[in-house]
Motif scaffolding. Sequence first.
Motif, mmCIF file in Angstrom:
data_model
loop_
_atom_site.group_PDB
_atom_site.id
_atom_site.type_symbol
_atom_site.label_atom_id
_atom_site.label_comp_id
_atom_site.label_asym_id
_atom_site.label_seq_id
_atom_site.Cartn_x
_atom_site.Cartn_y
_atom_site.Cartn_z
ATOM 1 N N ALA A 93 -21.969 8.766 78.296
ATOM 2 C CA ALA A 93 -21.233 7.900 77.378
ATOM 3 C C ALA A 93 -22.152 7.368 76.288
ATOM 4 O O ALA A 93 -21.715 7.095 75.163
ATOM 5 N N GLN A 94 -23.453 7.252 76.606
ATOM 6 C CA GLN A 94 -24.412 6.730 75.627
ATOM 7 C C GLN A 94 -25.701 7.522 75.522
ATOM 8 O O GLN A 94 -26.313 7.566 74.449
ATOM 9 N N TYR A 95 -26.133 8.150 76.610
ATOM 10 C CA TYR A 95 -27.445 8.796 76.640
ATOM 11 C C TYR A 95 -27.261 10.271 76.990
ATOM 12 O O TYR A 95 -26.731 10.608 78.047
ATOM 13 N N LYS A 96 -27.732 11.139 76.131
ATOM 14 C CA LYS A 96 -27.366 12.562 76.195
ATOM 15 C C LYS A 96 -28.467 13.487 76.711
ATOM 16 O O LYS A 96 -28.285 14.697 76.718
ATOM 17 N N ILE A 97 -29.588 12.969 77.149
ATOM 18 C CA ILE A 97 -30.715 13.844 77.453
ATOM 19 C C ILE A 97 -30.656 14.414 78.863
ATOM 20 O O ILE A 97 -30.758 15.623 79.064
ATOM 21 N N TYR A 98 -30.466 13.559 79.862
ATOM 22 C CA TYR A 98 -30.680 13.980 81.245
ATOM 23 C C TYR A 98 -29.378 14.402 81.919
ATOM 24 O O TYR A 98 -28.666 13.607 82.518
ATOM 25 N N ASP A 99 -29.113 15.687 81.850
ATOM 26 C CA ASP A 99 -27.913 16.255 82.469
ATOM 27 C C ASP A 99 -28.312 16.837 83.825
ATOM 28 O O ASP A 99 -28.593 18.029 83.947
ATOM 29 N N PHE A 100 -28.359 15.994 84.856
ATOM 30 C CA PHE A 100 -28.897 16.428 86.143
ATOM 31 C C PHE A 100 -27.834 16.726 87.192
ATOM 32 O O PHE A 100 -28.155 17.211 88.280
ATOM 33 N N LEU A 101 -26.563 16.454 86.895
ATOM 34 C CA LEU A 101 -25.505 16.709 87.855
ATOM 35 C C LEU A 101 -24.934 18.114 87.699
ATOM 36 O O LEU A 101 -24.713 18.582 86.577
ATOM 37 N N GLU A 102 -24.677 18.754 88.822
ATOM 38 C CA GLU A 102 -24.027 20.057 88.829
ATOM 39 C C GLU A 102 -22.515 19.863 88.813
ATOM 40 O O GLU A 102 -22.012 18.777 89.137
ATOM 41 N N PRO A 103 -21.758 20.894 88.436
ATOM 42 C CA PRO A 103 -20.291 20.775 88.482
ATOM 43 C C PRO A 103 -19.823 20.328 89.868
ATOM 44 O O PRO A 103 -20.297 20.822 90.889
ATOM 45 N N GLY A 104 -18.927 19.354 89.880
ATOM 46 C CA GLY A 104 -18.394 18.841 91.131
ATOM 47 C C GLY A 104 -19.175 17.699 91.738
ATOM 48 O O GLY A 104 -18.756 17.122 92.748
ATOM 49 N N GLU A 105 -20.312 17.335 91.128
ATOM 50 C CA GLU A 105 -21.123 16.246 91.676
ATOM 51 C C GLU A 105 -20.770 14.918 91.005
ATOM 52 O O GLU A 105 -20.519 14.862 89.802
ATOM 53 N N VAL A 106 -20.786 13.855 91.802
ATOM 54 C CA VAL A 106 -20.503 12.519 91.288
ATOM 55 C C VAL A 106 -21.546 11.530 91.801
ATOM 56 O O VAL A 106 -22.141 11.733 92.861
ATOM 57 N N VAL A 107 -21.763 10.487 91.023
ATOM 58 C CA VAL A 107 -22.581 9.354 91.436
ATOM 59 C C VAL A 107 -21.670 8.132 91.455
ATOM 60 O O VAL A 107 -21.001 7.828 90.454
ATOM 61 N N LEU A 108 -21.611 7.448 92.584
ATOM 62 C CA LEU A 108 -20.780 6.260 92.722
ATOM 63 C C LEU A 108 -21.599 5.032 92.357
ATOM 64 O O LEU A 108 -22.668 4.793 92.933
ATOM 65 N N THR A 109 -21.145 4.257 91.379
ATOM 66 C CA THR A 109 -21.853 3.040 90.992
ATOM 67 C C THR A 109 -20.883 1.871 90.916
ATOM 68 O O THR A 109 -19.715 2.033 90.559
ATOM 69 N N PHE A 110 -21.399 0.681 91.258
ATOM 70 C CA PHE A 110 -20.594 -0.533 91.285
ATOM 71 C C PHE A 110 -21.342 -1.666 90.589
ATOM 72 O O PHE A 110 -22.532 -1.870 90.832
ATOM 73 N N ASP A 111 -20.629 -2.403 89.755
ATOM 74 C CA ASP A 111 -21.196 -3.531 89.026
ATOM 75 C C ASP A 111 -20.640 -4.863 89.527
ATOM 76 O O ASP A 111 -19.569 -4.919 90.132
ATOM 77 N N ASP A 112 -21.391 -5.939 89.213
ATOM 78 C CA ASP A 112 -20.929 -7.329 89.260
ATOM 79 C C ASP A 112 -20.980 -7.989 90.631
ATOM 80 O O ASP A 112 -20.593 -9.145 90.761
ATOM 81 N N GLY A 113 -21.406 -7.304 91.663
ATOM 82 C CA GLY A 113 -21.525 -7.931 92.968
ATOM 83 C C GLY A 113 -22.843 -8.683 93.092
ATOM 84 O O GLY A 113 -23.585 -8.805 92.116
ATOM 85 N N PRO A 114 -23.120 -9.173 94.295
ATOM 86 C CA PRO A 114 -22.249 -9.135 95.467
ATOM 87 C C PRO A 114 -21.183 -10.218 95.403
ATOM 88 O O PRO A 114 -21.393 -11.267 94.802
#
Length: 288
Positions: free
Chosen positions: A53-74
Amino acid sequence: MRQIFISAVISMAATLAISAPVSAEQCPGNDQALGVSRTVEIDTQGGPGFGFAQYKIYDFLEPGEVVLTFDDGPWPNTTPAVLDALASHCTKATFFIIGKHAVWHPEILKKVAAAGHTIGTHTWSHANLSKGKMKGDAGKAEIEKGISATKFALGDAPSPFFRFPFLQDPKEMVSYLAERNIAIFSMDLDSFDFKHRKPEGVIKAVLDKLEKQGKGIILMHDFQKSTAKAMPELLKKLKEKGYRVVHLTAKDRVVSLEQYDTEIAKEFAGPTASSRPVSSVVRTITGN
């Protein structure tokens, strides 16, 4: 050359077979668990940025891979519910912590760490660092107090991972994070879970965007009730659709600054600060 450059920042620290299913033995009680397909270690030297969405250099995920991230906790109730859902699938996520929330709810933050999730930071008070009043030292203090507060609540330094509130990343603060060797995380797809009052809306938003993009860093909020309620079904759907979770880890821990460590300790520790857990100091003797 580009691949060599990317590999210098991201090393595959603990790779599992991507296509192998998680067995009942690996995830007790759930033979259809999502699990973790691979773990990557990130070298945060120089403050690399991730998330297309903002940074275009590091494309390290393969097709079908996801990273789960959560903000604003705990946060009470919602963060524990998210943790329960992740545990039921033996999968891992990255949590970007608000400093104030960390010192209000250290026992919840410690559960996040104990479950093996990665902990980054999200400023002290969720301030928009692109606003004029946050320029210069004020913005740096927001970042540093968030780090020190998370360390204070956790009893250990978090990872050098940072996400800007509202994804507002002024150049001055990006440069500062680079000097501090803290990686910046944007996202590839936004759940917009703060707009959805029902868990079905969160699930649909994530799956629809994944169908179009095929992979990505997913932005969610463990602060949101709709997300907490959506997680069991969302994780189930991700597994059914063949998506695989990549767990982010850091090569090093962030080094907090003594000035802000002292400031946080003075503000919250009190005159009789103790390292004893709450359960050993306060015990319920009647009621639930």
